[in-house]
Design a protein around this motif. Sequence first.
Motif, PDB file in Angstrom:
ATOM      1  N   MET A 264      10.850 -16.828   1.293  1.00  0.00           N
ATOM      2  CA  MET A 264      10.717 -15.417   0.940  1.00  0.00           C
ATOM      3  C   MET A 264      10.978 -14.542   2.168  1.00  0.00           C
ATOM      4  O   MET A 264      11.698 -13.551   2.087  1.00  0.00           O
TER       5      MET A 264
ATOM      6  N   LYS B 251      18.198  -9.092   3.349  1.00  0.00           N
ATOM      7  CA  LYS B 251      18.535  -7.862   2.623  1.00  0.00           C
ATOM      8  C   LYS B 251      18.489  -6.632   3.530  1.00  0.00           C
ATOM      9  O   LYS B 251      17.635  -6.479   4.333  1.00  0.00           O
TER      10      LYS B 251
ATOM     11  N   ASN C  79      14.429  -5.228  -5.996  1.00  0.00           N
ATOM     12  CA  ASN C  79      15.833  -5.199  -5.589  1.00  0.00           C
ATOM     13  C   ASN C  79      16.391  -6.606  -5.349  1.00  0.00           C
ATOM     14  O   ASN C  79      17.116  -6.851  -4.396  1.00  0.00           O
ATOM     15  N   GLY C  80      15.993  -7.523  -6.191  1.00  0.00           N
ATOM     16  CA  GLY C  80      16.568  -8.862  -6.092  1.00  0.00           C
ATOM     17  C   GLY C  80      16.025  -9.730  -4.982  1.00  0.00           C
ATOM     18  O   GLY C  80      16.615 -10.751  -4.654  1.00  0.00           O
ATOM     19  N   ILE C  81      14.907  -9.359  -4.369  1.00  0.00           N
ATOM     20  CA  ILE C  81      14.297 -10.291  -3.423  1.00  0.00           C
ATOM     21  C   ILE C  81      12.824 -10.477  -3.769  1.00  0.00           C
ATOM     22  O   ILE C  81      12.172  -9.581  -4.293  1.00  0.00           O
ATOM     23  N   ILE C  82      12.316 -11.661  -3.431  1.00  0.00           N
ATOM     24  CA  ILE C  82      10.905 -11.937  -3.692  1.00  0.00           C
ATOM     25  C   ILE C  82      10.072 -11.120  -2.718  1.00  0.00           C
ATOM     26  O   ILE C  82      10.316 -11.125  -1.517  1.00  0.00           O
TER      27      ILE C  82
ATOM     28  N   VAL D 267      15.558 -17.617  -7.964  1.00  0.00           N
ATOM     29  CA  VAL D 267      17.021 -17.560  -7.887  1.00  0.00           C
ATOM     30  C   VAL D 267      17.624 -17.722  -9.278  1.00  0.00           C
ATOM     31  O   VAL D 267      18.543 -16.992  -9.665  1.00  0.00           O
TER      32      VAL D 267
ATOM     33  N   MET E 100      14.634 -14.393   2.853  1.00  0.00           N
ATOM     34  CA  MET E 100      15.343 -13.549   1.895  1.00  0.00           C
ATOM     35  C   MET E 100      15.133 -12.081   2.214  1.00  0.00           C
ATOM     36  O   MET E 100      16.047 -11.269   2.128  1.00  0.00           O
TER      37      MET E 100
ATOM     38  N   LEU F  34      17.163 -14.552 -11.272  1.00  0.00           N
ATOM     39  CA  LEU F  34      17.958 -13.437 -10.747  1.00  0.00           C
ATOM     40  C   LEU F  34      19.431 -13.541 -11.133  1.00  0.00           C
ATOM     41  O   LEU F  34      20.104 -12.513 -11.257  1.00  0.00           O
TER      42      LEU F  34
ATOM     43  N   THR G  22      11.115 -20.656  -5.146  1.00  0.00           N
ATOM     44  CA  THR G  22      12.426 -20.119  -4.805  1.00  0.00           C
ATOM     45  C   THR G  22      13.425 -20.420  -5.925  1.00  0.00           C
ATOM     46  O   THR G  22      14.214 -19.553  -6.312  1.00  0.00           O
TER      47      THR G  22
END
Lengths: 353, 311
Positions: A346, A353, B117-120, B90, A349, B93, B86
């Motif tokens: 996490m 971004k 916005n597409g992230i954890i 994924v 990720m 998404l 995860t």
Amino acid sequence: MTKVSFPLMGDYYVPAKFLLNHILKVEVIEPPFISNKTIELGSKYSPEFVCTPFKYTLGTMIESIEKGADTLIQMGGGCRYGYYANVQKEILDNLGYDVRVINLVTKGQMDIGRIYRLLKEIDPKVSKLQTVYYSFLVIKMVKYMDLIDDYIRANIGFEINDGEFLEVRNLMLNDFAKVKNYRELRRLYKDYFWRFKKIKVRKPDNCLKIGIIGELYTIMEPFSNYFLEKELAKNHIEIKRFTTAHYLLFEKAFKIKKYIKYVKKYIKYPMGADASDNVARTKYLCEHGYDGIIHIKSSFCTPEIGAMPIISKIAGEYDVPVLFFSFDANTSETGIKTRLEAFYDMLEMRREK
Amino acid sequence: MKDGYLGVDIGSISTKGVIIDDKNNIIASSYIWTEGNPVKAVRQLINNLKKDLPSDYQIRGIGTTGSARKLIGLMLRANIVKNEITAHAVGTLTFYPNVRTILEIGGQDSKIILLRNGIITNYAMNTLCAAGTGSFLSSQAKRLGLDVNEFGKYALKSKNPVKIAARCTVFAESDLVHKAQVGYPKEDIIAGLCKSIVLNYLNNVGKGKKIESPIIFQGGVSKNEGVVKYFKEVLNEDIIVDPNSHLMGAIGIAVLARKNKVGHVYNLEMTNVKFDTKAIECHRCPNNCELLRIYRNNELVDSWGSKCGKY
């Protein structure tokens, strides 16, 4: 001759043994390293819902009694820790061991006069001058150990040859155990710091940084947190940890008011044990660009349970993820690994971004 | 030849496998019970997938997830082994890029994943207790003499679900027995059970988490219409259940395998590979570590469980 022993916590057995060896004419029995046997013994004889450090320390106590100890030194205060010595004495009595258990800390504070009296009980010939001299030497030793550990924690995840840091650290602990005076200690510290700095690391400027906060024993004894720091280092993460022996014994009393002022938006009064410190540290970590926070505690640790909602709230306001762990004597290691892995993914990720 | 990517999700109760192509379309999928033997289950899974796979596809990447991910990762020589959190994020998404909350209830664990916005941004997983997971549902179905698959339909029939003390599986079960002996109709009990799972999940895993729509519900339990209905009722939001919700973890890991491909072409001939595990206890120190040694064609490939790192 009296045979003295004490429960283990991390590598602080080195200064503890050093101090006892120099001020008391007693035989110091080094407690065996914590293993599965320790915790099995501890859980067997402890009340079921007591916090986990109780089980670990009780287990070590029994193991050192088996090695021949008859006087056990216990530290701790502030929360349930303060009652450990008395309860453990009761349990050991019931098991039929004839031992003395001494608690050096009362009401979370170090009272020098009282400690001296207690030491006199163990060895009536204890010298005042020597006690003072070696106490200061050991305080310095603990301080140096903590400073070096801070450096190691920030860099061990990035070492090029695996295991180099730990190797030098073991040499350092061996040498620390043999120092004679203040000057020698200082020289050793400088030498070793230089050696640590020379170990080659490949550390990117924007590496992931994680702060570890939580209950003191579980943080400081790697066996009880299932070698969490090692696991994090494998993933190339810089680790920041505040709780050290030096902090708890000598700094906390002066800093706690400052900490509560720092987070006065959230708390007004001290919350017992390390709870308010951890609230302040959460804010500090959030404000200083850390990617994530890991909060660890032993199961049933009441002060930390009180701190957890506040920590979530602060972290929520700053948008920093927090991972809560609660370790018991029989936590599944796989579960911890899965959660840590996911936490790490996490953070990666979020960085991308 | 076209490229395919295999994702395998080995859970505690079921084993899921999918093969996707370059555009994330599912070419073949299979869903079977693990029955306590992941190696055997995966062999069968691969055979099922091979039957469905058109002959002009070749496998260019393999990923494994789920609780047996490490073992099966070794067995299949996967190029990526990742945790289920995860993988689920994924996978979801790729189909729902603007999802905010993923509720997942599997056989043995339940998780909540929050995304922005597409992230954890945050996640939680049940820690101490398995109350309110699929295995609880299936064991209760057995005692009521029903198939798990019919459970949802039964729950929908009820107009007046009973209240069940659901903080703990053991207490829930005794409460359930009591309600049945007192004479409540079966569908009311089943509906109460479904509702208790929802409440337990929200109180335990979802505690302190902001659940915002769009919400996606997945994992094996999402196939139960009763649970879905009560989630909608309690959260007062729309709940999306994808037809492939049970496969999401496998899809996610297949996507990750595609992103991390190494250019190697995999062979799915599983039947002639011998794969054994041997458990031994080491007595060199008081830790008494349980060691698991893994052999592939009688050759030691890995060994786990040692604390000192000697093995």
